[in-house]
Structures are given as structure tokens and as C-alpha cells.
Enzyme design. Structure first.
Site, short mmCIF file in Angstrom:
data_model
loop_
_atom_site.label_atom_id
_atom_site.label_comp_id
_atom_site.label_asym_id
_atom_site.label_seq_id
_atom_site.Cartn_x
_atom_site.Cartn_y
_atom_site.Cartn_z
CE LYS A 33 40.73 21.21 40.08
NZ LYS A 33 40.15 21.18 38.71
NE ARG A 64 40.00 23.94 31.61
CZ ARG A 64 39.57 23.61 32.83
NH1 ARG A 64 39.36 24.59 33.72
NH2 ARG A 64 39.33 22.37 33.17
CE1 TYR A 99 46.15 50.61 55.46
CE2 TYR A 99 45.23 48.39 55.53
CZ TYR A 99 46.29 49.26 55.72
OH TYR A 99 47.49 48.79 56.19
CG MET A 107 48.16 40.84 54.28
SD MET A 107 49.92 41.18 54.12
CE MET A 107 49.95 42.36 52.77
C1 LIG Z 1 38.84 20.69 38.77
C2 LIG Z 1 38.33 19.66 37.83
C3 LIG Z 1 37.33 18.76 38.22
C4 LIG Z 1 36.57 18.88 39.52
O1 LIG Z 1 35.58 19.86 39.35
P1 LIG Z 1 34.53 20.23 40.51
O2 LIG Z 1 33.64 21.23 39.88
O3 LIG Z 1 35.31 20.83 41.63
O4 LIG Z 1 33.85 18.97 40.89
C5 LIG Z 1 37.02 17.73 37.35
N1 LIG Z 1 37.62 17.62 36.14
C6 LIG Z 1 38.56 18.50 35.72
C7 LIG Z 1 39.17 18.33 34.38
C8 LIG Z 1 38.92 19.56 36.55
O5 LIG Z 1 39.84 20.45 36.11
#
Ligand SMILES: *Cc1c(COP(=O)(O)O)cnc(C)c1O
Length: 374
Positions: free
Chosen positions: A36, A156, A269, A317
């Protein structure tokens, strides 16, 4: 002299890490890759292609649009699961709203495909997180392979017992039952065995279906957490807690200017840093827009060879200032290591009170990017 930071992604390291994590589980346990957010900023196409060649067969992404571009780049074979699930009608809209164009990435998909057509065209498998999502998918794609997510304590995503049992007997299109651990990076946390027990209890009646509970940290807990499929994300990049992994990302920034600063003069800054000795200040060509987040100001370190040079003043930035007084070789054009042999994503994350995941996903698109290996 380049004015642009250099980001190198080592695909061989990513493949080696995937294999090493795979080797930590029994042979029957499949190791899926979570790519992702553009493979945690490292390039979903490149990482997905390298892992497919290495034998990975299942990928997880967050959103349908990510799944669609992965499908276009990886071809028809890999399974692609969508963590967010399946879109349901918006509140107060007409019941046929799921047939309206699917908004992806803040715009409507070209061709105005309905959610149903979008998932079918790209052969995407939703992870059904609620009974409402499940009803929509079972109606729109009665034969379409999918997964179900159960909530075992993270609160969640996923169904709790009552919602899950309201589904009745599951259609054959359900190919995976999963849940996610909230505290797996703290091995002694009592929530780990509690979630394991809850997952085992909820899935007992359907234990013939493949099950998945562990992300990277869950693999490292214990074989009881592995079930049939693991979902590795951060471990692909050697991120904590997979400290045995190989670092996969290096970042070097060129010095674009060096100046002498007299005692009493300030830098940057807010004038938050003041020289207490005659100092040489190097200005580097990336900033918080490149994922070197503002919280690193005054806390992080760059390396010139093996010589540390502290960040001084605020991160801007597009620019960072370092004290190179003790680095006599530093000059305009010198490359400063920000991520590499002397500093891991976790070191940098610690300096900003965050985690490696956030450092990686923040790096952005302005670096001169190069891939090695695979
Ligand atoms: C992002 C995610 C993972 C991967 O988690 P890592 O800690 O990066 O290995 C696995 N399962 C779900 C549901 C996630 O949201």
C-alpha cells in the site's frame, strides 16, 4: 553539481527480506506483501514486480486505485486484496449509488466505472470489513473472490462476533479470514495473546478457510500467530522490528552552499539555533516536503563519510542546515548521507519521534530516484 537529493532503492534487499521473513514461517504458510501507499513510498510497480519474480503470489494495498494500477503493471496472475474493502452507498444517497462512478484518489475514474465494474475489470478482491460491505459485495459480485476481516481487539476495521454471525454461512467466494494485531511490536503485551485467542475463537467454526493474523511484527512473535498467510510490509525494507533485515533505502543530499557563521549569529527560521563558536553551516537540498519532517530539526544527524554532522535550526520545506564545522572535507557538492550505512530509517524515525513507516511513506517524489538489483 546536482541540486537534487538521491534516493536509491535496493530491490535485491527487498527480495532478500521477503525471503528471510518467509523462511521464518512453516513451508505451508504463504508470505504476502503489503505494498500500500506505493509500497511504503518505494514504488509499488518496482517492488511488486521484483517480488512477483521472486515468487510472491498475493499482494495487499489500501485502496482500489492502488489495486488497479498494480493489476495493470503485474498482469493477471497475482491476487490483489483491497484493505479498505468495498464501497457502500453514501449516507442519504439513492440506493443505486454504488453503481455510480467510483471516486478514486480524489477524482472519478476515467470511463466512469461503477464499483462493481471497477473491481471486476481489475480483478480486485475486497476485504469485507463490515456486514454492510459484505452485503454490497455479495450482491454485486456473488462469485467474486474476497476476504473477511474480523475485529479481535484493535477496533479499527473488521466485524465483531454478532456482525460476523449475521452473515450466516459464508459463500465459497470467501477465500481468506483475517484480523490485525494492535500491539505485535511489543511482544510481551497482553493484547497479543488476547487477540490470538479471540481470532481462534471466532474462526473455529470455519477453520478450513485460510486465515491470516500476522504482519511483520506478528511473524516475529511466535508460530501460533502465523496461521496460513502472513502480510509483510515494513519488514520488506528492513524496518523495525525486523532488525535482521537488510536496509533497502539510501538517501544522500548534496550540499548546495556552505557559509561561515560567527558566534552569536543564528541559523534558519525562528533563529532557533545560535553559533557558540566560529561555525561552518552547510545547506542541503531537501526539506520537509521530501519527508525529512520538521520534527527532525535540531535532532537528526547527517553523515559525511563516517563523520557525523548535526542538523541545526529548523528544517525548511526544501532545505536543511547542518553544522559541518568538524567535517573539514565538506564542500558544495559533497553528498551527505541521510539514510544509509550510518543511519537507518529507524534511527531517523527516532530522531523525529515517529516510526520507520512514516519516514518511508513521506519521502515523496522530488528525489532523483534509482533502483538497483532484481
Ligand atoms: C499495513 C498493514 C500490514 C503491514 O504491516 P507492517 O507492520 O508494515 O508489516 C499488514 N496488515 C494490515 C491489515 C495492514 O494495514
Amino acid at each position: 553539481m546536482s541540486l537534487v537529493g538521491r534516493l536509491i532503492i535496493d530491490l535485491d534487499a527487498i527480495v532478500a527480506n521477503w525471503r528471510a521473513l518467509d523462511a521464518l514461517t512453516a513451508p505451508h504458510v504463504e508470505t504476502a506483501a503489503v505494498i500500500k501507499a506505493d509500497a511504503y513510498g518505494c514504488g509499488a510497480t518496482q517492488v511488486g514486480t521484483a517480488l512477483t519474480k521472486a515468487g510472491a503470489r498475493t499482494f495487499f494495498v489500501a485502496l482500489p486505485d492502488e489495486g488497479a494500477s498494480l493489476r495493470e503493471n503485474l498482469g493477471p496472475d497475482p491476487k490483489i486484496y483491497i484493505l479498505a474493502g468495498y464501497p457502500i452507498p453514501e449516507p442519504h444517497s439513492h440506493p443505486s449509488a454504488t453503481q455510480s462512478p467510483l471516486p478514486v484518489g480524489g477524482r472519478l475514474r476515467e470511463g466512469a466505472l461503477s464499483a462493481r465494474h471497477f473491481y471486476a475489470t481489475h480483478t480486485l478482491r475486497p476485504i469485507l470489513n463490515s456486514a454492510v460491505q459484505a452485503a454490497a459485495w455479495f450482491r454485486d459480485a456473488p462469485e467474486g473472490p474476497c476476504a473477511i476481516q474480523l475485529d479481535t481487539g484493535m477496533n479499527r476495521l473488521g466485524m465483531e462476533l454478532a456482525e460476523f454471525t449475521s452473515l450466516g454461512s459464508l459463500p465459497a467466494s470467501v477465500r481468506l479470514i483475517m484480523s490485525h494485531l494492535a500491539c505485535a511490536d511489543a511482544p510481551a503485551h497482553p493484547q497479543n495473546p488476547a487477540q490470538l485467542a479471540e481470532f481462534t475463537r471466532l474462526t473455529k467454526p470455519i477453520s478450513d478457510l485460510p486465515r491470516s493474523l500476522a504482519a511483520t511484527a506478528g511473524i516475529l512473535l511466535d508460530a501460533d500467530y502465523h496461521f496460513d498467510l502472513t502480510r509483510v510490509g515494513i519488514g520488506l525494507y528492513g524496518g523495525w522490528p525486523f532488525t535482521a533485515g537488510r536496509p533497502a533505502v539510501t538517501v544522500h543530499l548534496p550540499i548546495i552552499q556552505i557559509r561561515d557563521v560567527a558566534p552569536g549569529e543564528s541559523v534558519g527560521y525562528g533563529a532557533t539555533w545560535t553559533a557558540h563558536r566560529p561555525s561552518r553551516i552547510a545547506t542541503l537540498s531537501s526539506g520537509y516536503a521530501d519527508g525529512l519532517i520538521r520534527a527532525l530539526g535540531g535532532n537528526a544527524t547527517g553523515y559525511i563519510g563516517s563523520q557525523p554532522a548535526p542538523f541545526v535550526g529548523r528544517v525548511s520545506m526544501d532545505l536543511i542546515t547542518l553544522d559541518v564545522t568538524d567535517c573539514p572535507t565538506a564542500q558544495p557538492g559533497t553528498l551527505v548521507e541521510i539514510l544509509g550505512p550510518h543511519q537507518t530509517i529507524d534511527d531517523l524515525a527516532a530522531a523525529a519521534s515517529t516510526i520507520g513507516h512514516e519516514i518511508l511513506t513521506s519521502l515523496g517524489t522530488r528525489y532523483q530516484r534509482r533502483y538497483t538489483g532484481a
